[in-house]
Motif scaffolding. Structure first.
Motif, mmCIF file in Angstrom:
data_model
loop_
_atom_site.group_PDB
_atom_site.id
_atom_site.type_symbol
_atom_site.label_atom_id
_atom_site.label_comp_id
_atom_site.label_asym_id
_atom_site.label_seq_id
_atom_site.Cartn_x
_atom_site.Cartn_y
_atom_site.Cartn_z
ATOM 1 N N ARG A 421 21.498 50.572 59.678
ATOM 2 C CA ARG A 421 21.490 49.214 60.233
ATOM 3 C C ARG A 421 21.529 49.281 61.754
ATOM 4 O O ARG A 421 22.263 50.072 62.343
ATOM 5 C CB ARG A 421 22.702 48.453 59.694
ATOM 6 C CG ARG A 421 22.819 47.021 60.131
ATOM 7 C CD ARG A 421 23.964 46.353 59.371
ATOM 8 N NE ARG A 421 24.220 44.998 59.855
ATOM 9 C CZ ARG A 421 25.107 44.699 60.783
ATOM 10 N NH1 ARG A 421 25.824 45.662 61.338
ATOM 11 N NH2 ARG A 421 25.295 43.445 61.159
ATOM 12 N N VAL A 422 20.741 48.431 62.389
ATOM 13 C CA VAL A 422 20.607 48.441 63.845
ATOM 14 C C VAL A 422 21.577 47.433 64.464
ATOM 15 O O VAL A 422 21.709 46.310 63.988
ATOM 16 C CB VAL A 422 19.163 48.088 64.254
ATOM 17 C CG1 VAL A 422 19.037 48.007 65.775
ATOM 18 C CG2 VAL A 422 18.199 49.127 63.720
ATOM 19 N N LEU A 423 22.260 47.867 65.527
ATOM 20 C CA LEU A 423 23.066 46.978 66.366
ATOM 21 C C LEU A 423 22.386 46.906 67.726
ATOM 22 O O LEU A 423 22.375 47.879 68.484
ATOM 23 C CB LEU A 423 24.494 47.508 66.500
ATOM 24 C CG LEU A 423 25.274 47.702 65.189
ATOM 25 C CD1 LEU A 423 26.642 48.297 65.458
ATOM 26 C CD2 LEU A 423 25.418 46.387 64.458
ATOM 27 N N ARG A 427 19.877 45.769 76.783
ATOM 28 C CA ARG A 427 19.381 46.827 77.664
ATOM 29 C C ARG A 427 18.478 47.831 76.948
ATOM 30 O O ARG A 427 17.934 48.743 77.566
ATOM 31 C CB ARG A 427 20.544 47.561 78.325
ATOM 32 C CG ARG A 427 21.431 48.353 77.371
ATOM 33 C CD ARG A 427 22.500 49.110 78.160
ATOM 34 N NE ARG A 427 23.303 49.968 77.313
ATOM 35 C CZ ARG A 427 24.456 49.628 76.778
ATOM 36 N NH1 ARG A 427 24.942 48.400 76.984
ATOM 37 N NH2 ARG A 427 25.144 50.480 76.028
ATOM 38 N N GLY A 428 18.313 47.677 75.605
ATOM 39 C CA GLY A 428 17.405 48.553 74.860
ATOM 40 C C GLY A 428 18.040 49.786 74.291
ATOM 41 O O GLY A 428 17.349 50.635 73.714
ATOM 42 N N SER A 429 19.349 49.918 74.399
ATOM 43 C CA SER A 429 20.070 51.049 73.819
ATOM 44 C C SER A 429 20.811 50.556 72.583
ATOM 45 O O SER A 429 21.733 49.740 72.694
ATOM 46 C CB SER A 429 21.051 51.636 74.839
ATOM 47 O OG SER A 429 21.753 52.727 74.289
ATOM 48 N N PHE A 430 20.398 51.034 71.411
ATOM 49 C CA PHE A 430 20.915 50.524 70.148
ATOM 50 C C PHE A 430 21.908 51.501 69.528
ATOM 51 O O PHE A 430 21.903 52.695 69.836
ATOM 52 C CB PHE A 430 19.776 50.281 69.149
ATOM 53 C CG PHE A 430 18.761 49.270 69.615
ATOM 54 C CD1 PHE A 430 19.040 48.400 70.654
ATOM 55 C CD2 PHE A 430 17.518 49.196 69.008
ATOM 56 C CE1 PHE A 430 18.111 47.465 71.084
ATOM 57 C CE2 PHE A 430 16.579 48.272 69.428
ATOM 58 C CZ PHE A 430 16.880 47.407 70.465
ATOM 59 N N ASP A 431 22.745 50.966 68.620
ATOM 60 C CA ASP A 431 23.589 51.781 67.742
ATOM 61 C C ASP A 431 23.015 51.715 66.333
ATOM 62 O O ASP A 431 22.513 50.663 65.901
ATOM 63 C CB ASP A 431 25.030 51.281 67.733
ATOM 64 C CG ASP A 431 25.776 51.642 69.011
ATOM 65 O OD1 ASP A 431 25.146 52.277 69.879
ATOM 66 O OD2 ASP A 431 26.959 51.291 69.124
ATOM 67 N N ILE A 432 23.094 52.835 65.604
ATOM 68 C CA ILE A 432 22.600 52.906 64.229
ATOM 69 C C ILE A 432 23.774 53.224 63.312
ATOM 70 O O ILE A 432 24.445 54.247 63.492
ATOM 71 C CB ILE A 432 21.504 53.989 64.073
ATOM 72 C CG1 ILE A 432 20.425 53.809 65.145
ATOM 73 C CG2 ILE A 432 20.899 53.924 62.677
ATOM 74 C CD1 ILE A 432 19.668 52.513 65.075
ATOM 75 N N VAL A 433 24.034 52.345 62.350
ATOM 76 C CA VAL A 433 25.120 52.554 61.386
ATOM 77 C C VAL A 433 24.517 53.160 60.128
ATOM 78 O O VAL A 433 23.762 52.505 59.400
ATOM 79 C CB VAL A 433 25.843 51.233 61.060
ATOM 80 C CG1 VAL A 433 26.960 51.480 60.056
ATOM 81 C CG2 VAL A 433 26.404 50.607 62.326
ATOM 82 N N THR A 434 24.836 54.429 59.859
ATOM 83 C CA THR A 434 24.340 55.137 58.678
ATOM 84 C C THR A 434 25.472 55.340 57.682
ATOM 85 O O THR A 434 26.628 54.972 57.935
ATOM 86 C CB THR A 434 23.746 56.491 59.090
ATOM 87 O OG1 THR A 434 24.806 57.321 59.605
ATOM 88 C CG2 THR A 434 22.686 56.311 60.174
ATOM 89 N N LYS A 435 25.148 55.939 56.549
ATOM 90 C CA LYS A 435 26.166 56.205 55.538
ATOM 91 C C LYS A 435 27.217 57.189 56.042
ATOM 92 O O LYS A 435 28.375 57.140 55.641
ATOM 93 C CB LYS A 435 25.511 56.757 54.265
ATOM 94 C CG LYS A 435 24.716 55.726 53.490
ATOM 95 C CD LYS A 435 24.402 56.214 52.093
ATOM 96 C CE LYS A 435 23.539 57.463 52.124
ATOM 97 N NZ LYS A 435 23.158 57.877 50.740
ATOM 98 N N GLY A 440 25.489 56.258 68.375
ATOM 99 C CA GLY A 440 25.380 55.336 69.493
ATOM 100 C C GLY A 440 24.318 55.712 70.500
ATOM 101 O O GLY A 440 23.874 56.869 70.587
ATOM 102 N N ASP A 441 23.897 54.706 71.279
ATOM 103 C CA ASP A 441 22.981 54.886 72.405
ATOM 104 C C ASP A 441 21.660 55.551 71.995
ATOM 105 O O ASP A 441 21.295 56.608 72.498
ATOM 106 C CB ASP A 441 23.656 55.682 73.525
ATOM 107 C CG ASP A 441 24.825 54.927 74.134
ATOM 108 O OD1 ASP A 441 24.756 53.678 74.141
ATOM 109 O OD2 ASP A 441 25.791 55.564 74.571
#
Length: 460
Positions: A421-423, A427-435, A440-441
């Motif tokens: 899931r994308v947060l 500024r274009g720097s995303f966090d990705i929530v995986t299992k 981050g970043d």
């Protein structure tokens, strides 16, 4: 698309059930990882009309030969690139086991279970959010910051009104039934309408009712007590042992069979108590005695939530497709008869009249309701005062918080592949929530959306 089925069936043919059948004598030991099978894949024709679902191996073959393309990730659906001559879809049945926190969903083709899911509701979150909002508004009204004339309460609830936390369950199940009907040729719905038969609970010895004196005798009472007492002994809190129905005020001294006089006990405590009353048996443990008496009077909230929404759900589903019903006692009887473990999707497959059951899938799709976020224009502290501004813009670089993306990082310290899931950030720097955790970043150019935000999160 992980794992493969054991056959090469076409679009309109069924799989070879000789090596995939679980019959009445099957033991739960077959539910191990090496025998785990995946859900069938939904298929749409070139006109976006549903045809017969296919096994994962057949879906992989269609994708490899470029005869089909991915139409949707959750639930996984393909769309054909070439027309199918004279498609004859086989009618499917969707079965539902509605619960207060989880709802089991199973799609059956005859006696074959081909697609299963477990839907996690967020009714308690909605209830807590409404209570929090109510307390904040109440505190604001009682502050001496300004004067406001009291308003006449002329708001009236319409007939059949349900609280938002309960109506959420009805609307979520309706959403997924309609969604599955778009991707599969479903012609019938079977749902569990009555979780607990109140007449059987109050008087298990009732005469003249056929199922009470048949094979389902006692199932309603046992299931209710297991839910009410947390599936453990009321006197010693022992779990994972055979439990017996015990009379708090013994029958030998005039105790009744009413459910308010029943509890659960292990064999050791039941034998030790004998014909003593609960006051006499626990006279040296006053705290436990008080706890048991309070629990006996306490209503079962989960059962209340299910019973409050059952008819609203039934009327809603009846407007979609022909709907039949079953009881919770019948569901448990079927599950015990087939010697299957207790899981929500298995309960859904066992709803109603079931003669045989062939589990062709054992990997349910986990669907969790996450909602669409908040509409507040500012963040507040615990007292309800605004403390921060909320950004109106939600889409950044084509991504929105809640989208599921595949990330392939080719440079930097976080090289690798991630799906989650994308947060988003402006500024274009995303966090990705995986299992496995949160990464981050991650720059947006490494991300590719595979499923747009729809208010749910998915896992297997």
């Amino acid at each position: 698309m992980r794992g493969e089925s054991k056959n090469k069936a076409g679009l309109n043919s069924s799989c070879d059930k000789s090596n995939q059948r679980i019959n009445n004598t099957t033991k739960p030991a077959l539910f191990s990882s090496q025998y785990a099978r995946q859900n069938f894949v939904f298929v749409l024709d070139t006109n976006k009309q549903p045809v017969n679902p296919i096994p994962p191996k057949r879906a992989r073959e269609l994708l490899t030969k470029q005869k089909a393309a991915v139409y949707r990730m959750y639930p996984f659906t393909l769309i054909l690139k070439h027309a199918v001559p004279n498609p004859t879809p086989k009618p499917l049945t969707i079965k539902l086991d509605p619960g207060s926190k989880f709802t089991g969903i199973a799609v059956l083709s005859g006696d074959d279970v081909i697609w299963v899911a477990e839907l996690e509701h967020r009714g308690w979150q909605i209830k807590n959010a409404l209570e929090s909002r109510c307390s904040l508004r109440r505190s604001r009204r009682h502050r001496k910051t300004r004067y406001r004339q009291p308003r006449f309460d002329n708001r009236k609830r319409f007939e059949g009104w349900l609280p938002p936390s309960l109506m959420h369950r009805v609307l979520t199940i309706e959403t997924w039934v309609k969604r599955l009907c778009r991707y599969a040729p479903i012609t019938q719905i079977v749902m569990e309408l009555v979780k607990f038969d109140t007449q059987a609970l109050q008087n298990p010895e009732i005469d003249g009712v056929e199922y009470q004196q048949g094979e389902l005798f006692g199932y309603e009472v046992r299931e209710y007590l297991l839910e009410k007492w947390g599936r453990k002994c009321a006197y010693c809190d022992k779990e994972g042992v055979p439990l017996q129905i015990e009379h708090m005020h013994p029958r030998a001294k005039g105790g009744s069979n009413r459910v308010s006089n029943l509890t659960l006990s292990c064999e050791r405590c039941n034998t030790k108590k004998g014909t003593k009353s609960i006051d006499e048996f626990l006279k040296k443990d006053a705290s436990r005695l008080e706890k048991i008496k309070q629990q006996a009077k306490k209503p079962l909230k989960d059962a209340a939530a299910v019973n409050a929404t059952r008819w609203a759900l039934f009327r809603t589903l009846k407007d979609i497709l022909p709907t039949t019903t079953g009881t919770g006692g019948r569901t448990k009887y079927n599950r015990v008869r087939f010697e299957l473990p207790k899981q929500h999707w298995i309960d859904a497959a066992c709803v109603g009249q079931v003669e045989r059951l062939n589990l062709l899938t054992q990997q349910p799709l986990r669907i969790k309701c996450t909602g669409w976020g908040t509409r507040q224009m500012c963040g507040t502290n615990k007292y309800g005062f605004p403390i921060r501004h909320r950004e109106r813009k939600q889409v950044h670089f084509g991504f929105r918080t809640g989208d599921i993306a595949k990330v392939v990082v080719t440079e930097g310290s976080k090289i690798g592949q991630y799906v989650g899931r994308v947060l988003c950030r402006a500024r274009g720097s995303f966090d990705i929530v995986t299992k496995s955790g949160r990464v981050g970043d991650i720059h947006y150019r490494f991300c590719k959306t595979i499923h747009k935000k729809d208010g749910y999160s998915y896992a297997f």
